[in-house]
Enzyme design. Structure first.
Site, PDB file in Angstrom:
ATOM      1  N   TRP A   1      -2.321  10.091  12.486  1.00 29.29           N
ATOM      2  CA  TRP A   1      -1.374  10.450  13.549  1.00 29.29           C
ATOM      3  C   TRP A   1      -1.602   9.642  14.829  1.00 29.29           C
ATOM      4  CZ3 TRP A   1      -1.140  16.601  13.595  1.00 29.29           C
ATOM      5  CH2 TRP A   1      -0.566  17.025  12.394  1.00 29.29           C
TER       6      TRP A   1
ATOM      7  N   HIS B   1     -10.869   1.684  12.599  1.00 30.45           N
ATOM      8  CA  HIS B   1      -9.453   1.294  12.628  1.00 30.45           C
ATOM      9  C   HIS B   1      -9.300   0.071  13.537  1.00 30.45           C
ATOM     10  CE1 HIS B   1      -5.144   1.422  13.381  1.00 30.45           C
ATOM     11  NE2 HIS B   1      -5.058   2.145  12.277  1.00 30.45           N
TER      12      HIS B   1
ATOM     13  N   GLU C   1      -6.296  -2.845   5.646  1.00 30.55           N
ATOM     14  CA  GLU C   1      -5.167  -2.865   6.569  1.00 30.55           C
ATOM     15  C   GLU C   1      -5.046  -4.245   7.207  1.00 30.55           C
ATOM     16  OE1 GLU C   1      -4.038   1.348   7.824  1.00 30.55           O
ATOM     17  OE2 GLU C   1      -5.463   0.640   9.286  1.00 30.55           O
TER      18      GLU C   1
ATOM     19  N   GLY D   1       0.515   5.283   9.161  1.00 32.15           N
ATOM     20  CA  GLY D   1       0.628   5.576  10.586  1.00 32.15           C
ATOM     21  C   GLY D   1       1.978   6.197  10.899  1.00 32.15           C
ATOM     22  N   GLY D   2       2.920   5.368  11.340  1.00 28.86           N
ATOM     23  CA  GLY D   2       4.232   5.840  11.806  1.00 28.86           C
ATOM     24  C   GLY D   2       4.901   6.849  10.885  1.00 28.86           C
TER      25      GLY D   2
HETATM   26  C1  PEP Z   1      -2.353   2.625  10.611  1.00 28.89           C
HETATM   27  O1  PEP Z   1      -2.380   2.785  11.815  1.00 28.89           O
HETATM   28  O2  PEP Z   1      -3.381   2.811   9.952  1.00 28.89           O
HETATM   29  C2  PEP Z   1      -1.096   2.209   9.992  1.00 28.89           C
HETATM   30  C3  PEP Z   1      -1.113   1.791   8.757  1.00 28.89           C
HETATM   31  O3  PEP Z   1       0.023   2.293  10.784  1.00 28.89           O
HETATM   32  P1  PEP Z   1       1.541   2.023  10.315  1.00 28.89           P
HETATM   33  O4  PEP Z   1       1.736   2.743   9.014  1.00 28.89           O
HETATM   34  O5  PEP Z   1       2.366   2.578  11.414  1.00 28.89           O
HETATM   35  O6  PEP Z   1       1.674   0.550  10.149  1.00 28.89           O
END
Ligand code: PEP
Length: 248
Positions: A10, A94, A164, A231-232
């Site tokens: 979140w 992160h 990521e 995330g989003g």
């Molecule tokens: C994250 O912050 O770990 C992420 C993957 O964000 P988003 O899905 O918004 O790209």
């Protein structure tokens, strides 16, 4: 078999009451989930969200943890404090923490060991920047993170890695299914070599970076991808539920 794990991050969104409302809406949508479902919430939301997820499959995660057991670390939260509140998972390293809060491979390693010692499951984030990918440095960057972030871990079945690519986070620009699969496959192969004999085969590796209700099926059908860090899309119950239910 590695059980898929879909975790929402979140970030700094949702007050405690908003968070409780979100999971109340999410609960019925994920009641038949076959994967592990986790929400990683702001620390101050933990009590309200813990209450709201009661009786569901949703598990509780935090977004950071300090490496010391206790002491003069103003503003920090220890692994035991999280554990006592029923937190089971914690995101560590992160890219936003690395970029904005001085997180280094050394502190990622220390936090990971502290989380494991307290019985929490760390979700450790690694990945390359756009510049590094375009410069052909992805494997070198990952090799470095692999060498430094996971020192001293004896049983890799107890951790989750989130691959990521930084260029895909919050940008709407997702790695292709093949790119994500190939890079995660590389991470697994490298980890097996560096940490041989330490249960790396049972460690789950998620993909994270603009995963959403539309692209989740393609990504999750790749053999190397064991889940997603979201995330989003984790801020909207219907979107997050669609990802959790990727196999339906
Ligand atoms: C994250 O912050 O770990 C992420 C993957 O964000 P988003 O899905 O918004 O790209």
């Amino acid at each position: 078999m590695r059980k898929p794990i879909i975790a929402g991050n979140w970030k700094m969104n949702n007050t405690a009451s908003e968070g409780a409302e979100l999971v109340k809406a999410l609960k019925p949508l994920v009641k038949d989930a076959k994967c592990e479902v986790v929400v990683c919430v702001p620390a101050i939301d933990i009590p309200a969200v813990k209450k709201a997820i009661h009786g569901s499959k949703i598990r509780l995660g935090a977004q950071n943890v300090h490496f010391a057991e206790k002491g003069a670390y103003t503003g920090e939260i220890s692994a035991n404090m999280l554990k006592e509140y029923g937190v089971q998972y914690v995101i560590i390293g992160h890219s936003e923490r690395r970029a904005y809060f001085g997180e280094t491979d050394e502190t990622v390693n220390k936090r990971t060991l502290a989380a494991l010692a307290a019985g929490l499951t760390p979700i450790v984030c690694i990945g390359e920047s756009l510049e590094e990918r375009e410069g052909g440095l992805t494997e070198k960057v990952l090799d470095n993170q692999i060498a430094l972030d996971f020192q001293g871990i004896e049983d890799f079945s107890k951790i989750v890695i989130a691959y990521e690519p930084i260029w895909a986070i919050g940008t709407g620009r997702t790695a292709t299914d093949e790119q994500a699969n190939e890079t995660i496959g590389y991470i697994r192969k490298r980890m097996k070599k560096v940490y041989a004999g330490k249960n790396v085969g049972r460690m789950r590796i998620q993909y994270g970076g603009s995963m959403n209700a539309k692209n989740c099926k393609g990504l999750m059908s790749q053999p190397e991808i064991d889940g997603g860090l979201i995330g989003g899309a984790s801020l909207k119950p219907a979107d997050f539920a669609a990802i959790v239910n990727f196999d339906k």
